[in-house]
Design an enzyme around this catalytic site. Structure first.
Site, PDB file in Angstrom:
ATOM      1  N   GLU A  19       0.780  -0.807  -0.235  1.00  0.00           N
ATOM      2  CA  GLU A  19       0.441  -0.007  -0.320  1.00  0.00           C
ATOM      3  C   GLU A  19       1.135   1.753   0.126  1.00  0.00           C
ATOM      4  OE1 GLU A  19      -4.022  -0.146   2.783  1.00  0.00           O
ATOM      5  OE2 GLU A  19      -2.925  -1.779   3.458  1.00  0.00           O
ATOM      6  N   SER A 155      -6.743  -1.841   1.680  1.00  0.00           N
ATOM      7  CA  SER A 155      -7.252  -1.709   0.762  1.00  0.00           C
ATOM      8  C   SER A 155      -8.063  -2.255   0.107  1.00  0.00           C
ATOM      9  CB  SER A 155      -5.958  -0.746  -0.058  1.00  0.00           C
ATOM     10  OG  SER A 155      -5.749   0.078   0.981  1.00  0.00           O
ATOM     11  N   TYR A 225      -9.536   4.239  -5.183  1.00  0.00           N
ATOM     12  CA  TYR A 225      -8.610   5.114  -4.999  1.00  0.00           C
ATOM     13  C   TYR A 225      -8.868   5.724  -6.279  1.00  0.00           C
ATOM     14  CZ  TYR A 225      -7.085   3.372  -0.579  1.00  0.00           C
ATOM     15  OH  TYR A 225      -6.787   2.975   0.962  1.00  0.00           O
ATOM     16  N   ARG A 264     -11.072   4.109  11.556  1.00  0.00           N
ATOM     17  CA  ARG A 264     -12.280   3.600  10.880  1.00  0.00           C
ATOM     18  C   ARG A 264     -12.427   1.954  10.914  1.00  0.00           C
ATOM     19  NH1 ARG A 264     -10.812   3.211   5.959  1.00  0.00           N
ATOM     20  NH2 ARG A 264     -11.522   1.072   5.292  1.00  0.00           N
ATOM     21  N   ASP A 266     -15.717  -0.824   9.336  1.00  0.00           N
ATOM     22  CA  ASP A 266     -16.361  -1.080   8.814  1.00  0.00           C
ATOM     23  C   ASP A 266     -17.398  -2.887   8.907  1.00  0.00           C
ATOM     24  OD1 ASP A 266     -14.562   0.318   6.959  1.00  0.00           O
ATOM     25  OD2 ASP A 266     -13.797  -1.333   5.909  1.00  0.00           O
ATOM     26  N   GLU A 279     -13.898  -5.571   9.189  1.00  0.00           N
ATOM     27  CA  GLU A 279     -12.035  -4.992   9.988  1.00  0.00           C
ATOM     28  C   GLU A 279     -12.127  -3.633  10.432  1.00  0.00           C
ATOM     29  OE1 GLU A 279      -9.744  -3.570   6.570  1.00  0.00           O
ATOM     30  OE2 GLU A 279     -11.015  -4.960   5.803  1.00  0.00           O
ATOM     31  N   ASN A 281      -9.838  -0.167  10.889  1.00  0.00           N
ATOM     32  CA  ASN A 281      -8.162   0.124  10.760  1.00  0.00           C
ATOM     33  C   ASN A 281      -8.142   1.618  11.265  1.00  0.00           C
ATOM     34  OD1 ASN A 281      -8.539  -0.861   7.262  1.00  0.00           O
ATOM     35  ND2 ASN A 281     -10.755  -0.502   7.968  1.00  0.00           N
ATOM     36  N   GLY A 285      -7.523   5.217   5.636  1.00  0.00           N
ATOM     37  CA  GLY A 285      -6.689   6.202   4.199  1.00  0.00           C
ATOM     38  C   GLY A 285      -7.134   7.292   4.316  1.00  0.00           C
TER      39      GLY A 285
END
Length: 320
Positions: A19, A155, A225, A264, A266, A279, A281, A285
């Site tokens: 990443e 990602s 992205y 974050r 999800d 998950e 984070n 991002g």
């Protein structure tokens, strides 16, 4: 805090993970945001010169914008702890906990948050026990459709949506490209929603939820992205009471995993209104198409102000 003194902040971006490019984009945006708030910012790669530089320079705060193992598995954060340097984000142990998705799912499930049933498969077991036998055992418990993904990583790299048995071997091989351990997880059909959590001094707060609707139907790396690949709704198109339930589940996961400052979380929300944890984070991002900046905008805040407030919170928290 307009009268507060400017901070000396080192933003870490890049690295050697899969990443890297995303990290560089996140790091530049964080650095630009901090600089717009009047802070002195140095953007650095995590290379062999970094630790001596930090030990000598001793910035007020380190802002890790590193995605992948180099920034999220907890190892670098442990070294920052060893140097006695404040930094934004989860401590080393909590970061490592969230980084390992099967462990994070176990911890969050024990706290009462639903997560899809799953099985883990190692690369060695897949080879030594034979693909056919392994898949027979997996499908004895989990019927397709399933999601196959690396046990660590982000990602959506190495993630496959599998509708029938014949696609499972290729999906596992793809996951093993990024991790020695793969997760095969029951696929929940529903609305994908992201809960961004920030704590700038008054405790963790869930920002407006972001709903994700990939045009292709698959929220892949490219969809994340590349502008135009995904439609985002912020706030998410959920009834107010359901949105509050999802936000509470995100805050619960943030807390039970021991995260701090920023995360974050999800979820997939099914037709019955159950949020299923996917998950967490520890460093979301922060690119121009990322979810957390969209949530910041929806809350009526400026990203640079939030990043600066997080830096001040990290400095206040120190290294205890």
């Amino acid at each position: 805090m307009p009268d507060a003194p400017a901070l000396d902040i080192v933003v870490l971006a890049g690295g050697i993970s899969h990443e890297r490019d995303v990290s560089l984009r996140s790091g530049r945006r964080v650095a630009d945001g901090l600089a717009s708030e009047g802070h002195r910012v140095t953007l650095r790669e995590p290379d062999a010169t970094l630790l001596p530089f930090l030990a000598e320079h001793r910035p007020d705060v380190v802002w890790p914008a590193l995605h992948g193992a180099s920034g999220e598995d907890g190892a670098l954060r442990g070294l920052l702890d060893a140097l006695g340097l404040p930094y934004v984000g989860a401590r080393s142990n909590a970061s490592g906990l969230a980084w390992q998705k099967p462990v994070a799912k176990t911890v969050v499930q024990a706290a009462g948050v639903a997560t899809p049933d799953w099985i883990t498969v190692t690369r060695d077991a897949f080879r030594e026990l034979g693909a056919s036998s392994v898949l027979d055992a997996v499908l004895h418990r989990l019927a397709t459709p399933v999601v196959v993904k690396p046990a660590s990583g982000g990602s959506a790299q190495g993630v496959s949506l599998v509708d029938e048995r014949g696609s499972l071997p290729r999906a596992l091989v793809d996951a093993f490209t990024y991790s020695e351990l793969a997760i095969i997880e029951r696929r929940i059909i529903g609305t994908e929603v992201s809960v961004s959590v920030v704590d700038t001094g008054d405790g963790p707060v869930a920002l407006p939820l972001v709903e994700i609707e990939p045009i292709s139907g698959d929220y892949s790396f490219e969809a994340r992205y590349n502008a135009g690949e995904t439609v985002f709704y912020t706030p998410a198109r959920l009834e107010e009471s359901l949105a509050a339930t999802v936000a509470d589940a995100g805050l619960a996961a943030h807390a039970v995993l021991g995260l701090r400052h920023i995360s974050r979380v999800d979820f997939i929300v099914d037709e019955a209104g159950t949020p299923w944890f996917l998950e967490a984070n520890v460093l979301p991002g922060l690119t121009e198409t990322s979810l957390l900046p969209q949530a910041i905008d929806a809350a009526g805040l400026r990203p640079g102000t939030v990043y600066a407030d997080l830096a001040r919170k990290a400095m206040a928290d120190g290294t205890d």
